[in-house]
Design a protein around this motif. Structure first.
Motif, PDB file in Angstrom:
ATOM      1  N   GLU A 202     -68.038  78.835  17.570  1.00 55.86           N
ATOM      2  CA  GLU A 202     -68.500  78.519  18.926  1.00 55.86           C
ATOM      3  C   GLU A 202     -67.657  77.407  19.553  1.00 55.86           C
ATOM      4  O   GLU A 202     -67.418  77.392  20.759  1.00 55.86           O
ATOM      5  CB  GLU A 202     -69.962  78.085  18.887  1.00 55.86           C
ATOM      6  N   MET A 203     -67.201  76.472  18.726  1.00 59.81           N
ATOM      7  CA  MET A 203     -66.411  75.340  19.212  1.00 59.81           C
ATOM      8  C   MET A 203     -64.939  75.703  19.400  1.00 59.81           C
ATOM      9  O   MET A 203     -64.137  74.869  19.808  1.00 59.81           O
ATOM     10  CB  MET A 203     -66.522  74.169  18.229  1.00 59.81           C
ATOM     11  N   GLY A 204     -64.580  76.941  19.093  1.00 65.36           N
ATOM     12  CA  GLY A 204     -63.205  77.373  19.249  1.00 65.36           C
ATOM     13  C   GLY A 204     -62.306  77.005  18.089  1.00 65.36           C
ATOM     14  O   GLY A 204     -61.077  77.059  18.204  1.00 65.36           O
ATOM     15  N   VAL A 205     -62.903  76.626  16.954  1.00 65.39           N
ATOM     16  CA  VAL A 205     -62.126  76.274  15.765  1.00 65.39           C
ATOM     17  C   VAL A 205     -61.865  77.537  14.956  1.00 65.39           C
ATOM     18  O   VAL A 205     -62.795  78.275  14.616  1.00 65.39           O
ATOM     19  CB  VAL A 205     -62.872  75.244  14.898  1.00 65.39           C
ATOM     20  N   THR A 206     -60.602  77.799  14.666  1.00 65.36           N
ATOM     21  CA  THR A 206     -60.248  78.958  13.854  1.00 65.36           C
ATOM     22  C   THR A 206     -60.237  78.553  12.385  1.00 65.36           C
ATOM     23  O   THR A 206     -59.409  77.750  11.953  1.00 65.36           O
ATOM     24  CB  THR A 206     -58.863  79.506  14.243  1.00 65.36           C
ATOM     25  N   THR A 207     -61.164  79.078  11.630  1.00 62.97           N
ATOM     26  CA  THR A 207     -61.272  78.760  10.205  1.00 62.97           C
ATOM     27  C   THR A 207     -60.446  79.759   9.409  1.00 62.97           C
ATOM     28  O   THR A 207     -60.606  80.972   9.559  1.00 62.97           O
ATOM     29  CB  THR A 207     -62.738  78.813   9.744  1.00 62.97           C
ATOM     30  N   ILE A 208     -59.566  79.244   8.564  1.00 66.09           N
ATOM     31  CA  ILE A 208     -58.716  80.101   7.736  1.00 66.09           C
ATOM     32  C   ILE A 208     -59.231  80.158   6.305  1.00 66.09           C
ATOM     33  O   ILE A 208     -59.301  81.221   5.699  1.00 66.09           O
ATOM     34  CB  ILE A 208     -57.260  79.592   7.752  1.00 66.09           C
ATOM     35  N   LEU A 209     -59.600  79.001   5.785  1.00 68.19           N
ATOM     36  CA  LEU A 209     -60.035  78.901   4.401  1.00 68.19           C
ATOM     37  C   LEU A 209     -61.382  78.200   4.332  1.00 68.19           C
ATOM     38  O   LEU A 209     -61.607  77.200   5.013  1.00 68.19           O
ATOM     39  CB  LEU A 209     -59.019  78.108   3.569  1.00 68.19           C
ATOM     40  N   LEU A 210     -62.275  78.707   3.503  1.00 68.28           N
ATOM     41  CA  LEU A 210     -63.560  78.070   3.244  1.00 68.28           C
ATOM     42  C   LEU A 210     -63.596  77.752   1.757  1.00 68.28           C
ATOM     43  O   LEU A 210     -63.800  78.633   0.927  1.00 68.28           O
ATOM     44  CB  LEU A 210     -64.710  78.994   3.642  1.00 68.28           C
ATOM     45  N   GLU A 211     -63.374  76.480   1.435  1.00 64.83           N
ATOM     46  CA  GLU A 211     -63.184  76.092   0.039  1.00 64.83           C
ATOM     47  C   GLU A 211     -64.481  75.604  -0.590  1.00 64.83           C
ATOM     48  O   GLU A 211     -65.107  74.671  -0.101  1.00 64.83           O
ATOM     49  CB  GLU A 211     -62.119  74.998  -0.055  1.00 64.83           C
ATOM     50  N   GLN A 212     -64.852  76.258  -1.686  1.00 63.45           N
ATOM     51  CA  GLN A 212     -66.031  75.902  -2.478  1.00 63.45           C
ATOM     52  C   GLN A 212     -67.218  75.547  -1.580  1.00 63.45           C
ATOM     53  O   GLN A 212     -67.721  74.423  -1.598  1.00 63.45           O
ATOM     54  CB  GLN A 212     -65.711  74.740  -3.416  1.00 63.45           C
ATOM     55  N   PRO A 213     -67.715  76.511  -0.802  1.00 62.27           N
ATOM     56  CA  PRO A 213     -68.783  76.206   0.161  1.00 62.27           C
ATOM     57  C   PRO A 213     -70.149  75.987  -0.477  1.00 62.27           C
ATOM     58  O   PRO A 213     -71.057  75.475   0.181  1.00 62.27           O
ATOM     59  CB  PRO A 213     -68.792  77.447   1.055  1.00 62.27           C
ATOM     60  N   VAL A 214     -70.337  76.397  -1.722  1.00 66.06           N
ATOM     61  CA  VAL A 214     -71.633  76.252  -2.390  1.00 66.06           C
ATOM     62  C   VAL A 214     -71.449  75.488  -3.696  1.00 66.06           C
ATOM     63  O   VAL A 214     -70.327  75.217  -4.127  1.00 66.06           O
ATOM     64  CB  VAL A 214     -72.271  77.631  -2.679  1.00 66.06           C
ATOM     65  N   HIS A 215     -72.566  75.147  -4.333  1.00 67.48           N
ATOM     66  CA  HIS A 215     -72.521  74.446  -5.609  1.00 67.48           C
ATOM     67  C   HIS A 215     -71.732  75.266  -6.625  1.00 67.48           C
ATOM     68  O   HIS A 215     -71.742  76.503  -6.596  1.00 67.48           O
ATOM     69  CB  HIS A 215     -73.943  74.196  -6.122  1.00 67.48           C
ATOM     70  N   ARG A 216     -71.061  74.582  -7.533  1.00 70.44           N
ATOM     71  CA  ARG A 216     -70.159  75.262  -8.462  1.00 70.44           C
ATOM     72  C   ARG A 216     -70.860  76.293  -9.346  1.00 70.44           C
ATOM     73  O   ARG A 216     -70.223  77.238  -9.829  1.00 70.44           O
ATOM     74  CB  ARG A 216     -69.446  74.240  -9.340  1.00 70.44           C
ATOM     75  N   ASP A 217     -72.174  76.127  -9.573  1.00 76.03           N
ATOM     76  CA  ASP A 217     -72.904  77.083 -10.405  1.00 76.03           C
ATOM     77  C   ASP A 217     -73.622  78.158  -9.594  1.00 76.03           C
ATOM     78  O   ASP A 217     -74.295  79.019 -10.168  1.00 76.03           O
ATOM     79  CB  ASP A 217     -73.929  76.340 -11.276  1.00 76.03           C
ATOM     80  N   ASP A 218     -73.480  78.118  -8.277  1.00 78.58           N
ATOM     81  CA  ASP A 218     -74.151  79.093  -7.413  1.00 78.58           C
ATOM     82  C   ASP A 218     -73.241  80.307  -7.222  1.00 78.58           C
ATOM     83  O   ASP A 218     -72.657  80.525  -6.157  1.00 78.58           O
ATOM     84  CB  ASP A 218     -74.498  78.454  -6.069  1.00 78.58           C
ATOM     85  N   TRP A 219     -73.138  81.128  -8.247  1.00 80.66           N
ATOM     86  CA  TRP A 219     -72.266  82.291  -8.192  1.00 80.66           C
ATOM     87  C   TRP A 219     -72.797  83.345  -7.218  1.00 80.66           C
ATOM     88  O   TRP A 219     -72.028  84.040  -6.559  1.00 80.66           O
ATOM     89  CB  TRP A 219     -72.116  82.889  -9.591  1.00 80.66           C
ATOM     90  N   GLU A 220     -74.109  83.464  -7.134  1.00 79.82           N
ATOM     91  CA  GLU A 220     -74.695  84.425  -6.195  1.00 79.82           C
ATOM     92  C   GLU A 220     -74.390  84.027  -4.757  1.00 79.82           C
ATOM     93  O   GLU A 220     -74.041  84.871  -3.923  1.00 79.82           O
ATOM     94  CB  GLU A 220     -76.208  84.510  -6.409  1.00 79.82           C
ATOM     95  N   GLY A 221     -74.515  82.721  -4.464  1.00 79.09           N
ATOM     96  CA  GLY A 221     -74.195  82.252  -3.122  1.00 79.09           C
ATOM     97  C   GLY A 221     -72.728  82.453  -2.789  1.00 79.09           C
ATOM     98  O   GLY A 221     -72.377  82.829  -1.662  1.00 79.09           O
ATOM     99  N   LEU A 222     -71.851  82.218  -3.761  1.00 80.62           N
ATOM    100  CA  LEU A 222     -70.420  82.437  -3.551  1.00 80.62           C
ATOM    101  C   LEU A 222     -70.140  83.899  -3.238  1.00 80.62           C
ATOM    102  O   LEU A 222     -69.356  84.221  -2.337  1.00 80.62           O
ATOM    103  CB  LEU A 222     -69.651  82.002  -4.802  1.00 80.62           C
ATOM    104  N   ARG A 223     -70.828  84.785  -3.961  1.00 85.67           N
ATOM    105  CA  ARG A 223     -70.651  86.219  -3.722  1.00 85.67           C
ATOM    106  C   ARG A 223     -71.131  86.609  -2.332  1.00 85.67           C
ATOM    107  O   ARG A 223     -70.454  87.341  -1.605  1.00 85.67           O
ATOM    108  CB  ARG A 223     -71.433  87.005  -4.777  1.00 85.67           C
ATOM    109  N   ASP A 224     -72.313  86.098  -1.935  1.00 86.92           N
ATOM    110  CA  ASP A 224     -72.873  86.465  -0.637  1.00 86.92           C
ATOM    111  C   ASP A 224     -71.984  85.988   0.507  1.00 86.92           C
ATOM    112  O   ASP A 224     -71.743  86.720   1.473  1.00 86.92           O
ATOM    113  CB  ASP A 224     -74.275  85.876  -0.481  1.00 86.92           C
ATOM    114  N   ILE A 225     -71.512  84.754   0.411  1.00 85.11           N
ATOM    115  CA  ILE A 225     -70.664  84.219   1.474  1.00 85.11           C
ATOM    116  C   ILE A 225     -69.376  85.016   1.574  1.00 85.11           C
ATOM    117  O   ILE A 225     -68.919  85.372   2.662  1.00 85.11           O
ATOM    118  CB  ILE A 225     -70.362  82.737   1.220  1.00 85.11           C
ATOM    119  N   ASN A 226     -68.798  85.335   0.441  1.00 84.07           N
ATOM    120  CA  ASN A 226     -67.521  86.040   0.451  1.00 84.07           C
ATOM    121  C   ASN A 226     -67.667  87.472   0.945  1.00 84.07           C
ATOM    122  O   ASN A 226     -66.912  87.931   1.803  1.00 84.07           O
ATOM    123  CB  ASN A 226     -66.917  86.030  -0.952  1.00 84.07           C
ATOM    124  N   ASN A 227     -68.650  88.188   0.423  1.00 83.62           N
ATOM    125  CA  ASN A 227     -68.767  89.617   0.711  1.00 83.62           C
ATOM    126  C   ASN A 227     -69.438  89.914   2.043  1.00 83.62           C
ATOM    127  O   ASN A 227     -69.074  90.866   2.732  1.00 83.62           O
ATOM    128  CB  ASN A 227     -69.559  90.313  -0.402  1.00 83.62           C
TER     129      ASN A 227
END
Length: 339
Positions: A226-251
Protein backbone atom coordinates in the motif's frame (compact mmCIF):
# COMPACT_ATOMS: atom_id res chain seq x y z
CA UNK A 1 60.45 -16.65 13.72
CA UNK A 2 57.78 -14.45 15.26
CA UNK A 3 55.69 -16.04 18.01
CA UNK A 4 52.00 -16.81 17.71
CA UNK A 5 50.06 -13.59 18.17
CA UNK A 6 52.92 -11.30 17.15
CA UNK A 7 52.52 -7.61 17.98
CA UNK A 8 53.26 -6.78 14.33
CA UNK A 9 50.17 -8.65 13.21
CA UNK A 10 47.99 -6.63 10.84
CA UNK A 11 45.45 -7.56 8.13
CA UNK A 12 46.35 -7.02 4.45
CA UNK A 13 45.41 -3.95 2.46
CA UNK A 14 44.21 -6.12 -0.43
CA UNK A 15 42.21 -9.31 -0.23
CA UNK A 16 42.45 -12.59 -2.12
CA UNK A 17 44.58 -11.11 -4.86
CA UNK A 18 47.56 -13.07 -6.09
CA UNK A 19 50.01 -13.61 -3.27
CA UNK A 20 53.51 -12.10 -3.65
CA UNK A 21 54.81 -15.64 -3.61
CA UNK A 22 53.52 -16.20 -7.16
CA UNK A 23 56.28 -13.93 -8.41
CA UNK A 24 58.75 -16.74 -7.86
CA UNK A 25 60.00 -18.23 -11.04
CA UNK A 26 58.96 -21.85 -10.93
CA UNK A 27 56.76 -24.51 -9.43
CA UNK A 28 58.62 -27.51 -8.11
CA UNK A 29 56.45 -30.46 -7.19
CA UNK A 30 57.91 -33.58 -5.66
CA UNK A 31 55.68 -36.61 -5.60
CA UNK A 32 55.65 -39.21 -2.88
CA UNK A 33 55.15 -42.38 -4.91
CA UNK A 34 54.01 -44.36 -1.88
CA UNK A 35 51.25 -41.98 -0.79
CA UNK A 36 50.49 -40.23 -4.06
CA UNK A 37 50.88 -36.84 -2.36
CA UNK A 38 52.19 -33.62 -3.89
CA UNK A 39 54.35 -31.19 -1.95
CA UNK A 40 54.43 -27.69 -3.38
CA UNK A 41 57.91 -26.32 -2.74
CA UNK A 42 57.64 -23.06 -4.66
CA UNK A 43 54.72 -21.01 -5.92
CA UNK A 44 53.52 -20.58 -9.49
CA UNK A 45 55.14 -17.80 -11.46
CA UNK A 46 52.87 -15.02 -12.68
CA UNK A 47 53.21 -16.02 -16.33
CA UNK A 48 51.65 -19.41 -15.55
CA UNK A 49 48.55 -17.97 -13.94
CA UNK A 50 46.51 -17.55 -17.12
CA UNK A 51 46.96 -21.19 -18.05
CA UNK A 52 46.05 -22.32 -14.54
CA UNK A 53 42.97 -20.16 -14.10
CA UNK A 54 41.55 -21.04 -17.51
CA UNK A 55 40.90 -24.58 -16.34
CA UNK A 56 37.26 -25.48 -15.98
CA UNK A 57 37.67 -26.70 -12.42
CA UNK A 58 40.59 -27.54 -10.20
CA UNK A 59 39.02 -30.23 -8.02
CA UNK A 60 38.94 -29.00 -4.44
CA UNK A 61 38.27 -32.43 -2.94
CA UNK A 62 41.19 -34.01 -4.78
CA UNK A 63 43.43 -31.15 -3.75
CA UNK A 64 42.54 -31.56 -0.07
CA UNK A 65 43.59 -35.20 -0.30
CA UNK A 66 46.95 -34.54 -1.97
CA UNK A 67 48.20 -31.10 -0.92
CA UNK A 68 50.54 -31.31 2.07
CA UNK A 69 50.10 -28.40 4.46
CA UNK A 70 53.32 -27.40 6.19
CA UNK A 71 52.65 -24.36 8.40
CA UNK A 72 55.61 -22.06 8.99
CA UNK A 73 53.77 -19.43 10.99
CA UNK A 74 50.24 -19.02 12.36
CA UNK A 75 48.87 -16.11 14.33
CA UNK A 76 45.73 -14.28 15.31
CA UNK A 77 44.94 -10.81 16.55
CA UNK A 78 42.07 -8.41 17.29
CA UNK A 79 40.35 -6.91 14.27
CA UNK A 80 38.60 -3.75 15.50
CA UNK A 81 36.88 -1.59 12.89
CA UNK A 82 34.50 1.33 13.47
CA UNK A 83 31.19 1.40 11.58
CA UNK A 84 30.07 4.40 9.56
CA UNK A 85 26.74 4.30 11.39
CA UNK A 86 25.43 2.32 14.38
CA UNK A 87 23.83 -1.01 13.54
CA UNK A 88 20.76 -2.18 15.43
CA UNK A 89 21.08 -5.82 16.55
CA UNK A 90 17.80 -7.70 17.00
CA UNK A 91 16.06 -4.45 17.88
CA UNK A 92 17.71 -4.34 21.30
CA UNK A 93 21.22 -2.88 21.04
CA UNK A 94 23.30 -0.69 18.75
CA UNK A 95 26.69 -1.78 17.46
CA UNK A 96 29.10 1.02 16.57
CA UNK A 97 32.22 -1.04 15.87
CA UNK A 98 33.30 -4.51 14.83
CA UNK A 99 35.42 -6.44 17.31
CA UNK A 100 36.38 -9.55 15.39
CA UNK A 101 39.55 -11.65 15.18
CA UNK A 102 41.85 -11.91 12.16
CA UNK A 103 43.79 -15.10 11.35
CA UNK A 104 47.01 -15.25 9.33
CA UNK A 105 48.63 -18.52 8.23
CA UNK A 106 51.92 -18.70 6.35
CA UNK A 107 53.03 -21.96 4.76
CA UNK A 108 56.63 -23.11 4.43
CA UNK A 109 56.51 -22.15 0.74
CA UNK A 110 55.99 -18.51 1.74
CA UNK A 111 52.34 -18.29 0.70
CA UNK A 112 49.94 -16.60 3.11
CA UNK A 113 46.24 -17.02 3.82
CA UNK A 114 43.90 -14.77 5.80
CA UNK A 115 40.67 -15.48 7.65
CA UNK A 116 38.27 -13.67 9.95
CA UNK A 117 36.30 -14.77 12.99
CA UNK A 118 32.96 -12.98 13.30
CA UNK A 119 32.09 -11.92 16.84
CA UNK A 120 28.59 -10.50 17.02
CA UNK A 121 26.73 -10.04 20.34
CA UNK A 122 23.70 -12.31 20.78
CA UNK A 123 24.42 -14.18 17.55
CA UNK A 124 27.63 -16.12 18.23
CA UNK A 125 28.57 -17.96 21.40
CA UNK A 126 32.04 -16.47 21.96
CA UNK A 127 33.24 -12.95 22.63
CA UNK A 128 36.41 -11.48 21.15
CA UNK A 129 38.63 -12.61 24.01
CA UNK A 130 37.36 -16.19 23.84
CA UNK A 131 37.56 -16.21 20.05
CA UNK A 132 41.17 -15.02 20.10
CA UNK A 133 42.09 -17.60 22.73
CA UNK A 134 40.68 -20.47 20.66
CA UNK A 135 42.28 -19.11 17.48
CA UNK A 136 45.68 -19.10 19.18
CA UNK A 137 45.12 -22.69 20.33
CA UNK A 138 44.43 -23.70 16.73
CA UNK A 139 47.46 -21.74 15.54
CA UNK A 140 49.68 -23.49 18.07
CA UNK A 141 48.42 -26.86 16.83
CA UNK A 142 49.16 -25.91 13.22
CA UNK A 143 52.68 -24.74 14.06
CA UNK A 144 53.53 -27.87 16.01
CA UNK A 145 52.00 -30.37 13.57
CA UNK A 146 54.10 -32.20 10.98
CA UNK A 147 53.16 -31.73 7.31
CA UNK A 148 49.84 -33.41 6.56
CA UNK A 149 47.25 -33.30 3.80
CA UNK A 150 44.77 -30.44 3.86
CA UNK A 151 41.80 -32.74 4.50
CA UNK A 152 43.46 -34.18 7.61
CA UNK A 153 44.27 -30.69 8.89
CA UNK A 154 40.68 -29.54 8.36
CA UNK A 155 39.32 -32.71 9.99
CA UNK A 156 41.52 -32.15 13.03
CA UNK A 157 40.47 -28.51 13.29
CA UNK A 158 36.77 -29.32 12.96
CA UNK A 159 36.77 -32.55 14.95
CA UNK A 160 39.09 -31.93 17.89
CA UNK A 161 40.34 -28.35 18.08
CA UNK A 162 37.19 -26.35 17.23
CA UNK A 163 34.27 -28.81 17.19
CA UNK A 164 30.54 -28.19 17.09
CA UNK A 165 28.30 -25.21 16.38
CA UNK A 166 29.62 -23.23 19.36
CA UNK A 167 32.96 -22.80 17.58
CA UNK A 168 31.58 -22.45 14.03
CA UNK A 169 32.60 -18.80 13.62
CA UNK A 170 36.12 -19.47 14.93
CA UNK A 171 36.41 -22.57 12.78
CA UNK A 172 35.34 -20.58 9.72
CA UNK A 173 38.15 -18.08 10.26
CA UNK A 174 40.84 -20.75 10.57
CA UNK A 175 39.47 -22.81 7.66
CA UNK A 176 39.34 -19.71 5.47
CA UNK A 177 42.97 -18.85 6.20
CA UNK A 178 44.13 -22.40 5.44
CA UNK A 179 42.21 -22.65 2.16
CA UNK A 180 43.33 -19.16 1.13
CA UNK A 181 46.98 -20.09 1.72
CA UNK A 182 46.59 -23.26 -0.36
CA UNK A 183 44.86 -21.33 -3.16
CA UNK A 184 47.72 -18.83 -3.19
CA UNK A 185 50.20 -21.71 -3.31
CA UNK A 186 48.82 -22.94 -6.62
CA UNK A 187 47.81 -19.48 -7.92
CA UNK A 188 44.16 -20.43 -8.42
CA UNK A 189 41.35 -18.00 -7.47
CA UNK A 190 39.20 -19.25 -4.62
CA UNK A 191 36.00 -19.36 -6.69
CA UNK A 192 37.66 -21.60 -9.27
CA UNK A 193 39.34 -23.77 -6.67
CA UNK A 194 36.07 -24.42 -4.85
CA UNK A 195 33.67 -24.90 -7.79
CA UNK A 196 35.32 -24.28 -11.16
CA UNK A 197 32.68 -21.87 -12.49
CA UNK A 198 31.59 -18.29 -12.06
CA UNK A 199 28.18 -16.64 -11.78
CA UNK A 200 27.33 -13.43 -13.60
CA UNK A 201 24.11 -12.79 -11.69
CA UNK A 202 25.21 -12.01 -8.16
CA UNK A 203 23.63 -9.06 -6.41
CA UNK A 204 23.54 -7.52 -2.98
CA UNK A 205 20.35 -6.82 -1.06
CA UNK A 206 19.29 -5.24 2.19
CA UNK A 207 16.60 -7.15 4.05
CA UNK A 208 14.50 -6.17 7.03
CA UNK A 209 13.25 -9.03 9.13
CA UNK A 210 11.51 -9.76 12.39
CA UNK A 211 9.77 -12.71 14.02
CA UNK A 212 6.09 -12.53 13.09
CA UNK A 213 3.23 -14.95 13.02
CA UNK A 214 2.19 -15.88 9.50
CA UNK A 215 -0.79 -13.49 9.77
CA UNK A 216 1.45 -10.62 10.92
CA UNK A 217 3.85 -11.29 8.06
CA UNK A 218 0.92 -11.06 5.64
CA UNK A 219 -0.07 -7.70 7.16
CA UNK A 220 3.48 -6.38 6.75
CA UNK A 221 3.49 -7.33 3.07
CA UNK A 222 0.06 -5.80 2.52
CA UNK A 223 0.98 -2.56 4.27
CA UNK A 224 4.30 -2.20 2.46
CA UNK A 225 2.53 -2.71 -0.87
CA UNK A 226 0.00 0.00 0.00
CA UNK A 227 2.91 2.35 0.76
CA UNK A 228 4.43 1.67 -2.65
CA UNK A 229 7.34 -0.36 -1.27
CA UNK A 230 8.44 -3.17 -3.58
CA UNK A 231 9.40 -6.15 -1.44
CA UNK A 232 11.88 -8.55 -3.04
CA UNK A 233 12.93 -10.75 -0.15
CA UNK A 234 11.13 -11.71 3.06
CA UNK A 235 13.78 -13.12 5.38
CA UNK A 236 12.83 -15.46 8.23
CA UNK A 237 9.38 -13.89 8.76
CA UNK A 238 8.33 -16.39 11.46
CA UNK A 239 9.94 -18.08 14.45
CA UNK A 240 12.68 -20.52 13.48
CA UNK A 241 10.63 -23.52 14.68
CA UNK A 242 7.41 -22.43 12.96
CA UNK A 243 7.76 -24.62 9.89
CA UNK A 244 4.02 -24.57 9.20
CA UNK A 245 3.99 -20.77 9.23
CA UNK A 246 6.99 -20.68 6.90
CA UNK A 247 5.18 -23.01 4.52
CA UNK A 248 1.96 -20.98 4.59
CA UNK A 249 3.71 -17.67 3.96
CA UNK A 250 5.76 -19.09 1.12
CA UNK A 251 3.07 -21.10 -0.64
CA UNK A 252 -0.07 -19.05 -0.04
CA UNK A 253 0.90 -15.45 0.63
CA UNK A 254 4.33 -14.37 -0.52
CA UNK A 255 4.77 -16.29 -3.76
CA UNK A 256 1.22 -16.44 -5.15
CA UNK A 257 -0.07 -13.03 -4.05
CA UNK A 258 3.00 -10.79 -3.98
CA UNK A 259 5.65 -12.72 -5.91
CA UNK A 260 8.09 -12.33 -3.02
CA UNK A 261 10.92 -14.76 -2.30
CA UNK A 262 10.84 -16.17 1.22
CA UNK A 263 14.19 -16.82 2.88
CA UNK A 264 14.86 -19.34 5.64
CA UNK A 265 17.68 -18.18 7.91
CA UNK A 266 17.37 -19.14 11.58
CA UNK A 267 15.19 -22.12 10.58
CA UNK A 268 18.25 -23.66 8.93
CA UNK A 269 20.83 -24.26 11.62
CA UNK A 270 22.30 -27.44 10.15
CA UNK A 271 22.37 -29.62 7.05
CA UNK A 272 19.52 -31.63 8.60
CA UNK A 273 17.31 -28.52 8.59
CA UNK A 274 18.16 -27.87 4.94
CA UNK A 275 17.27 -31.47 4.11
CA UNK A 276 13.93 -30.93 5.87
CA UNK A 277 13.19 -28.06 3.47
CA UNK A 278 13.48 -30.51 0.58
CA UNK A 279 11.61 -33.31 2.35
CA UNK A 280 8.62 -31.03 2.97
CA UNK A 281 8.72 -29.82 -0.64
CA UNK A 282 9.69 -26.22 0.10
CA UNK A 283 12.32 -26.20 -2.63
CA UNK A 284 11.40 -22.68 -3.75
CA UNK A 285 12.37 -21.28 -0.33
CA UNK A 286 15.78 -19.60 -0.48
CA UNK A 287 18.25 -20.79 2.17
CA UNK A 288 20.41 -18.13 3.79
CA UNK A 289 23.79 -19.49 4.84
CA UNK A 290 26.59 -17.86 6.81
CA UNK A 291 30.18 -18.99 7.16
CA UNK A 292 30.06 -18.02 10.83
CA UNK A 293 27.06 -20.31 11.35
CA UNK A 294 28.34 -23.46 9.64
CA UNK A 295 32.07 -23.03 9.11
CA UNK A 296 33.58 -23.37 5.63
CA UNK A 297 33.32 -27.16 5.32
CA UNK A 298 29.78 -27.18 6.71
CA UNK A 299 28.82 -24.48 4.21
CA UNK A 300 30.33 -26.48 1.34
CA UNK A 301 28.25 -29.52 2.38
CA UNK A 302 25.07 -27.43 2.21
CA UNK A 303 26.08 -25.95 -1.15
CA UNK A 304 26.65 -29.42 -2.60
CA UNK A 305 23.29 -30.63 -1.29
CA UNK A 306 21.56 -27.53 -2.69
CA UNK A 307 23.07 -28.08 -6.13
CA UNK A 308 21.79 -31.66 -6.23
CA UNK A 309 18.35 -30.75 -4.85
CA UNK A 310 17.62 -27.66 -6.92
CA UNK A 311 17.61 -25.31 -3.93
CA UNK A 312 18.52 -21.65 -4.22
CA UNK A 313 20.92 -20.11 -1.71
CA UNK A 314 21.95 -16.68 -0.56
CA UNK A 315 24.88 -15.76 1.65
CA UNK A 316 25.35 -12.82 3.96
CA UNK A 317 27.77 -11.70 6.62
CA UNK A 318 27.56 -10.99 10.33
CA UNK A 319 29.12 -7.52 10.40
CA UNK A 320 32.43 -8.68 8.96
CA UNK A 321 35.20 -6.90 7.11
CA UNK A 322 36.36 -7.69 3.59
CA UNK A 323 38.40 -10.62 4.90
CA UNK A 324 35.32 -12.78 5.54
CA UNK A 325 33.06 -11.01 3.04
CA UNK A 326 35.60 -11.50 0.25
CA UNK A 327 35.79 -15.24 0.88
CA UNK A 328 31.98 -15.43 0.97
CA UNK A 329 31.85 -13.65 -2.39
CA UNK A 330 34.24 -16.18 -3.94
CA UNK A 331 32.20 -19.03 -2.47
CA UNK A 332 28.94 -17.64 -3.88
CA UNK A 333 30.39 -16.93 -7.33
CA UNK A 334 31.13 -20.51 -8.32
CA UNK A 335 28.39 -23.09 -7.71
CA UNK A 336 25.51 -21.51 -9.65
CA UNK A 337 22.88 -22.03 -6.92
CA UNK A 338 23.10 -18.61 -5.27
CA UNK A 339 20.11 -16.54 -6.29
Amino acid sequence: MAPVGSANFSPPTSLYLVSPCVQRQRLLISKNMHRGQHIVKFCVSSNLMATTTERRGFGFKNLTETFLVDVHRAEGGPLNVGLNAPLCINGSSNLDKVENVAVRIELSNGCVGWGEVAVLPNLVTVDQEEALETVLEACQFLKESPPMTLNLVLDEIGGNILPGPQFASVRAGVETALIDAVANSIAVPLWRLLFGGVSNSLFTAITVKDTYTSEEAFQVLAKSTEMGVTTILLEQPVHRDDWEGLRDINNVIARDVYGVNVIADESCRSLIDVQKIVKENHTDVIINIKLAKFGVLGTLEIVEFARKSGLNLMIDSMVETRLATGFAGHLAAGPGCFK
